[in-house]
Design a protein around this motif. Structure first.
Motif, PDB file in Angstrom:
ATOM      1  N   ASN A 159      -1.965  -3.742  11.076  1.00 49.63           N
ATOM      2  CA  ASN A 159      -1.722  -3.111   9.771  1.00 49.63           C
ATOM      3  C   ASN A 159      -2.797  -2.044   9.563  1.00 49.63           C
ATOM      4  OD1 ASN A 159      -1.673  -2.395   7.066  1.00 49.63           O
ATOM      5  ND2 ASN A 159      -2.319  -4.403   6.319  1.00 49.63           N
ATOM      6  N   VAL A 160      -2.364  -0.803   9.509  1.00 49.39           N
ATOM      7  CA  VAL A 160      -3.292   0.304   9.254  1.00 49.39           C
ATOM      8  C   VAL A 160      -2.907   0.933   7.926  1.00 49.39           C
ATOM      9  CG1 VAL A 160      -4.238   2.474  10.120  1.00 49.39           C
ATOM     10  CG2 VAL A 160      -3.493   0.706  11.729  1.00 49.39           C
ATOM     11  N   PHE A 161      -3.728   0.716   6.937  1.00 50.79           N
ATOM     12  CA  PHE A 161      -3.502   1.259   5.592  1.00 50.79           C
ATOM     13  C   PHE A 161      -2.077   1.000   5.090  1.00 50.79           C
ATOM     14  CE2 PHE A 161      -6.837   4.128   7.392  1.00 50.79           C
ATOM     15  CZ  PHE A 161      -7.890   3.568   6.670  1.00 50.79           C
ATOM     16  N   GLY A 162      -1.637  -0.238   5.265  1.00 47.29           N
ATOM     17  CA  GLY A 162      -0.346  -0.635   4.704  1.00 47.29           C
ATOM     18  C   GLY A 162       0.852  -0.387   5.595  1.00 47.29           C
ATOM     19  N   LYS A 217       0.829  -1.213   0.000  1.00 49.44           N
ATOM     20  CA  LYS A 217       0.000   0.000   0.000  1.00 49.44           C
ATOM     21  C   LYS A 217       0.859   1.257   0.000  1.00 49.44           C
ATOM     22  CE  LYS A 217      -4.240  -1.698   0.390  1.00 49.44           C
ATOM     23  NZ  LYS A 217      -5.308  -1.415  -0.573  1.00 49.44           N
ATOM     24  N   HIS A 218       2.027   1.143   0.655  1.00 47.56           N
ATOM     25  CA  HIS A 218       2.923   2.299   0.747  1.00 47.56           C
ATOM     26  C   HIS A 218       4.346   1.862   0.438  1.00 47.56           C
ATOM     27  CE1 HIS A 218      -0.129   4.870   2.516  1.00 47.56           C
ATOM     28  NE2 HIS A 218      -0.481   3.821   3.232  1.00 47.56           N
ATOM     29  N   LEU A 219       5.119   2.786  -0.057  1.00 48.10           N
ATOM     30  CA  LEU A 219       6.528   2.494  -0.303  1.00 48.10           C
ATOM     31  C   LEU A 219       7.219   2.201   1.022  1.00 48.10           C
ATOM     32  CD1 LEU A 219       7.512   5.428  -2.707  1.00 48.10           C
ATOM     33  CD2 LEU A 219       7.233   3.009  -3.317  1.00 48.10           C
ATOM     34  N   PRO A 220       8.172   1.255   1.035  1.00 40.70           N
ATOM     35  CA  PRO A 220       8.993   1.099   2.246  1.00 40.70           C
ATOM     36  C   PRO A 220       9.664   2.443   2.575  1.00 40.70           C
ATOM     37  CG  PRO A 220       9.381  -0.718   0.732  1.00 40.70           C
ATOM     38  CD  PRO A 220       8.521   0.272   0.000  1.00 40.70           C
ATOM     39  N   THR A 221       9.796   2.706   3.860  1.00 39.19           N
ATOM     40  CA  THR A 221      10.292   4.014   4.308  1.00 39.19           C
ATOM     41  C   THR A 221      11.619   4.419   3.647  1.00 39.19           C
ATOM     42  OG1 THR A 221       9.145   3.680   6.371  1.00 39.19           O
ATOM     43  CG2 THR A 221      10.859   5.372   6.365  1.00 39.19           C
ATOM     44  N   PRO A 222      12.631   3.515   3.566  1.00 36.20           N
ATOM     45  CA  PRO A 222      13.897   3.966   2.963  1.00 36.20           C
ATOM     46  C   PRO A 222      13.739   4.397   1.508  1.00 36.20           C
ATOM     47  CG  PRO A 222      14.186   1.852   4.082  1.00 36.20           C
ATOM     48  CD  PRO A 222      12.710   2.112   4.046  1.00 36.20           C
ATOM     49  N   LEU A 226       6.814 -14.130   9.259  1.00 34.87           N
ATOM     50  CA  LEU A 226       5.538 -14.612   8.721  1.00 34.87           C
ATOM     51  C   LEU A 226       4.403 -13.668   9.093  1.00 34.87           C
ATOM     52  CD1 LEU A 226       5.949 -18.417   9.415  1.00 34.87           C
ATOM     53  CD2 LEU A 226       5.412 -17.422   7.188  1.00 34.87           C
ATOM     54  N   LEU A 227       4.427 -13.204  10.345  1.00 31.81           N
ATOM     55  CA  LEU A 227       3.377 -12.290  10.810  1.00 31.81           C
ATOM     56  C   LEU A 227       3.369 -11.012   9.961  1.00 31.81           C
ATOM     57  CD1 LEU A 227       1.218 -11.327  12.825  1.00 31.81           C
ATOM     58  CD2 LEU A 227       3.070 -10.600  14.353  1.00 31.81           C
ATOM     59  N   SER A 228       4.553 -10.500   9.651  1.00 32.42           N
ATOM     60  CA  SER A 228       4.630  -9.278   8.850  1.00 32.42           C
ATOM     61  C   SER A 228       3.998  -9.482   7.479  1.00 32.42           C
ATOM     62  CB  SER A 228       6.086  -8.851   8.660  1.00 32.42           C
ATOM     63  OG  SER A 228       6.634  -8.523   9.901  1.00 32.42           O
ATOM     64  N   PHE A 229       4.221 -10.664   6.892  1.00 26.87           N
ATOM     65  CA  PHE A 229       3.617 -10.947   5.588  1.00 26.87           C
ATOM     66  C   PHE A 229       2.101 -11.088   5.727  1.00 26.87           C
ATOM     67  CE2 PHE A 229       1.873 -13.731   2.379  1.00 26.87           C
ATOM     68  CZ  PHE A 229       2.388 -13.200   1.213  1.00 26.87           C
ATOM     69  N   GLU A 230       1.670 -11.846   6.754  1.00 22.77           N
ATOM     70  CA  GLU A 230       0.233 -12.127   6.896  1.00 22.77           C
ATOM     71  C   GLU A 230      -0.571 -10.876   7.234  1.00 22.77           C
ATOM     72  OE1 GLU A 230       0.784 -15.196   9.770  1.00 22.77           O
ATOM     73  OE2 GLU A 230       0.658 -16.814   8.271  1.00 22.77           O
ATOM     74  N   LEU A 231       0.071  -9.932   7.903  1.00 24.76           N
ATOM     75  CA  LEU A 231      -0.618  -8.664   8.185  1.00 24.76           C
ATOM     76  C   LEU A 231      -0.917  -7.900   6.903  1.00 24.76           C
ATOM     77  CD1 LEU A 231       1.360  -7.293  11.259  1.00 24.76           C
ATOM     78  CD2 LEU A 231      -1.095  -7.785  11.212  1.00 24.76           C
ATOM     79  N   MET A 232       0.015  -8.006   5.947  1.00 26.84           N
ATOM     80  CA  MET A 232      -0.091  -7.208   4.718  1.00 26.84           C
ATOM     81  C   MET A 232      -0.820  -7.916   3.589  1.00 26.84           C
ATOM     82  SD  MET A 232       1.635  -4.396   5.350  1.00 26.84           S
ATOM     83  CE  MET A 232       2.662  -3.636   4.116  1.00 26.84           C
ATOM     84  N   HIS A 233      -0.953  -9.238   3.695  1.00 23.61           N
ATOM     85  CA  HIS A 233      -1.525  -9.997   2.585  1.00 23.61           C
ATOM     86  C   HIS A 233      -2.543 -11.012   3.086  1.00 23.61           C
ATOM     87  CE1 HIS A 233       2.544  -8.781   1.299  1.00 23.61           C
ATOM     88  NE2 HIS A 233       2.023  -8.675   0.094  1.00 23.61           N
ATOM     89  N   THR A 234      -3.522 -11.294   2.224  1.00 24.53           N
ATOM     90  CA  THR A 234      -4.425 -12.404   2.500  1.00 24.53           C
ATOM     91  C   THR A 234      -3.690 -13.704   2.168  1.00 24.53           C
ATOM     92  OG1 THR A 234      -5.270 -12.532   0.244  1.00 24.53           O
ATOM     93  CG2 THR A 234      -6.378 -10.990   1.739  1.00 24.53           C
ATOM     94  N   GLN A 235      -4.323 -14.823   2.460  1.00 27.00           N
ATOM     95  CA  GLN A 235      -3.690 -16.113   2.158  1.00 27.00           C
ATOM     96  C   GLN A 235      -3.484 -16.301   0.663  1.00 27.00           C
ATOM     97  OE1 GLN A 235      -5.296 -19.558   4.013  1.00 27.00           O
ATOM     98  NE2 GLN A 235      -4.145 -19.061   5.866  1.00 27.00           N
ATOM     99  N   GLY A 290      -2.516 -13.859  -1.291  1.00 22.02           N
ATOM    100  CA  GLY A 290      -1.530 -12.899  -1.758  1.00 22.02           C
ATOM    101  C   GLY A 290      -2.061 -11.502  -2.036  1.00 22.02           C
ATOM    102  N   ALA A 291      -3.376 -11.308  -1.922  1.00 17.69           N
ATOM    103  CA  ALA A 291      -3.935  -9.970  -2.167  1.00 17.69           C
ATOM    104  C   ALA A 291      -3.568  -9.043  -1.005  1.00 17.69           C
ATOM    105  CB  ALA A 291      -5.447 -10.054  -2.309  1.00 17.69           C
ATOM    106  N   PRO A 292      -3.333  -7.758  -1.299  1.00 16.12           N
ATOM    107  CA  PRO A 292      -2.951  -6.854  -0.209  1.00 16.12           C
ATOM    108  C   PRO A 292      -4.112  -6.550   0.737  1.00 16.12           C
ATOM    109  CG  PRO A 292      -3.113  -5.670  -2.296  1.00 16.12           C
ATOM    110  CD  PRO A 292      -3.324  -7.109  -2.620  1.00 16.12           C
ATOM    111  N   ARG A 293      -3.790  -6.367   2.015  1.00 20.04           N
ATOM    112  CA  ARG A 293      -4.791  -5.982   3.011  1.00 20.04           C
ATOM    113  C   ARG A 293      -4.558  -4.533   3.400  1.00 20.04           C
ATOM    114  NH1 ARG A 293      -6.549 -10.538   6.690  1.00 20.04           N
ATOM    115  NH2 ARG A 293      -5.057 -12.217   6.499  1.00 20.04           N
ATOM    116  N   SER A 294      -5.639  -3.832   3.671  1.00 22.56           N
ATOM    117  CA  SER A 294      -5.517  -2.458   4.150  1.00 22.56           C
ATOM    118  C   SER A 294      -5.536  -2.383   5.668  1.00 22.56           C
ATOM    119  CB  SER A 294      -6.673  -1.605   3.615  1.00 22.56           C
ATOM    120  OG  SER A 294      -6.556  -1.477   2.233  1.00 22.56           O
ATOM    121  N   LEU A 295      -6.340  -3.225   6.261  1.00 24.98           N
ATOM    122  CA  LEU A 295      -6.482  -3.225   7.717  1.00 24.98           C
ATOM    123  C   LEU A 295      -6.451  -4.662   8.230  1.00 24.98           C
ATOM    124  CD1 LEU A 295      -9.477  -0.732   7.988  1.00 24.98           C
ATOM    125  CD2 LEU A 295      -7.143  -0.267   8.751  1.00 24.98           C
ATOM    126  N   SER A 296      -5.682  -4.892   9.277  1.00 25.63           N
ATOM    127  CA  SER A 296      -5.701  -6.229   9.872  1.00 25.63           C
ATOM    128  C   SER A 296      -5.055  -6.194  11.247  1.00 25.63           C
ATOM    129  CB  SER A 296      -4.971  -7.236   8.983  1.00 25.63           C
ATOM    130  OG  SER A 296      -3.658  -6.816   8.723  1.00 25.63           O
TER     131      SER A 296
END
Lengths: 302, 176
Positions: free
Chosen positions: B166-169, A39-44, B132-141, B143-149
């Motif tokens: 995850n708040v708006f990415g 959704k957003h570019l990585p900060t760096p 893994l948590l960082s990926f799962e926060l940003m993506h559905t299973q 692979g689609a991006p999530r906005s909020l989770s």
């Protein structure tokens, strides 16, 4: 804009700090497919953009040499990333990466004949219509070629350029690789290519395994690609040159040394051209003048 | 304009080439086929079998390196057998839905290891759980991006909980 040279370095997390702090790095490039779903570019990357460094999104999965038109979703993701980066243009490859549900995971050459020429032109037109920025396409390195190729790669690229107006991203390491692996003549290739349409240049490290040159982006920069860059510099004013490294980041010093090697080739040209008073009248001079007027790479000088 | 029939014919040729490249051995000395059951170098008339073999190996290695770069903790946790397991994953999932990028490819690799009961050690490491948590926060299973989770994971080594938001990415991870 940051930096006063014409040399850039491809952005990788391991090189992030170096690229941000090295004042001579004029521009960078990100692997678009790795970031376009975020959704957003990585900060760096956002900070680098905000510091004034030009960043080009470089995609690998549009498959413009594939049988199907590039899909709208990928094009829209690339378009969105280009907007976020405020990029002057986007780049991709003369390659295909998928067919009928199978994915190669990397860039592959396609057959070069009249039918494929027509198909690639259609695919490129389709992509251009959906992208908000000009498109540049890169020649790829390959270990094999299709049998009975009817058109040389340089002539094929020249036709695509003529019909679509794209810019060329010339990878001198890929050209060197194909000269070793497929026996292509570098001089004949450069003769046939519309050099005034080269927007920027890639260069990277590689290695010879057996009798095949692998463009690994993980080994030191070799003399061969630098020699191709030197050959190019004898024909046109070099546009911006970007160093790519994807792996083996043991030493920032080695990256700095490779930048120095590239810069030396760029500076050699300026010394030669400024010492030649008859340059403007020579073939080289005319080529330089035409190049300076038409090149999309004006962005870097601006 | 290129007809759909012509596009179909080109797609068949390219698909055949890909089948061969993906079915070629990816491990030095290995001659195994993937589940396409297909080894067709000789059927591709005019191509150099040796060059196709070299390309097949090169493709697999590049994909493996790309995933390793995107998942550094996973790579460190799997260690020396990373390439071997990744080869198995590539060979056995060649016709599955194409991963969108190396992040998703790595996630699918973990799922593959789960299915083959190879990931037990990995999931005992805090850094891998957080990756893994960082990926799962940003993506559905898928692979689609999530906005909020919001997701919660137990960290096995430090025996704490990590709440990921995850708040708006933008991800925030809080350990309690």
């Amino acid at each position: 804009m940051k930096g006063n040279s014409k040399v850039g370095v491809a952005w990788r997390p391991e090189l992030s700090q170096f690229i941000a702090e090295e004042s001579t790095i004029a521009f960078s490039e990100v692997l678009a497919d790795n970031y376009w779903t975020l959704k957003h570019l990585p900060t760096p990357i956002a900070q680098l953009r905000d510091s004034g460094t030009t960043i080009v999104p470089h995609a690998v999965s549009l498959s413009l040499g594939g049988a199907r038109r590039p899909d709208d979703r990928r094009l829209d993701l690339l378009a969105n990333l280009a907007q976020q980066l405020d990029a002057p243009f986007v780049s991709e490859h003369f390659a295909f990466v998928r067919a009928a549900g199978l994915e190669s995971g990397h860039l592959l050459p396609f057959q070069r004949n009249e039918q494929m020429l027509e198909l690639v032109i259609e695919n490129v037109h389709y992509a251009q219509a959906r992208l908000p920025k000009p498109l540049c396409l890169e020649n790829i390195a390959t270990l094999f070629d299709w049998p009975e190729q009817q058109i040389s790669e340089a002539e094929f690229i020249a036709s695509i350029v003529r019909e679509t107006g794209i810019g060329i991203l010339l990878d001198v390491s890929n050209l060197y690789a194909n000269s070793v692996n497929l026996g292509w003549s570098i001089d004949e290739y450069l003769d046939a290519l519309p050099l005034d349409r080269i927007t920027y240049v890639h260069i990277a490290g590689g290695t010879l395994i057996g009798n095949l040159y692998h463009d690994t982006h993980a080994h030191p920069l070799q003399a061969g690609p630098l020699e191709v860059l030197r050959k190019l510099s004898k024909r046109i004013t070099l546009p911006a040159v970007l160093l790519e490294q994807d792996d083996n980041f043991q030493s920032i010093e080695s990256v700095r040394q490779e930048i120095h090697m590239i810069t030396k080739v760029v500076e050699e040209q300026y010394r030669l051209s400024s010492s030649s008073s008859s340059c403007e009248e020579s073939r080289l001079g005319k080529s330089l003048a035409a190049c300076e007027e038409s090149r999309l790479g004006q962005w870097l000088v601006a | 304009m290129v007809s759909e029939e012509s596009r179909d014919a080109i797609e068949n040729q390219q698909h055949h080439l890909l089948e061969v490249l993906l079915a070629l051995p990816t491990r030095s000395g290995s001659t195994q086929k993937n589940h396409l059951g297909h080894i067709g170098v000789s059927a591709l008339r005019g191509f150099s079998p040796e060059r196709l073999a070299a390309t097949g190996e090169s493709l697999a290695k590049k994909r493996c390196r790309t995933v390793a770069r995107c998942w550094p903790h996973l790579k460190a946790a799997v260690g020396d057998s990373f390439e071997e397991h990744f080869d198995d994953y590539v060979m056995l999932t060649a016709t599955a839905r194409v991963p969108e990028d190396a992040h998703e490819d790595g996630y699918r690799f973990v799922k593959f290891m789960d299915e083959h009961k190879l990931s037990e050690q990995l999931r005992r490491r805090d850094d891998v759980v957080l990756e893994l948590l960082s990926f799962e926060l940003m993506h559905t299973q898928h692979g689609a991006p999530r906005s909020l989770s919001v997701l919660v994971r137990r960290l096995p080594e430090c025996r704490k909980f990590c709440i990921g938001i995850n708040v708006f990415g933008h991800n925030r991870l809080v350990t309690i």
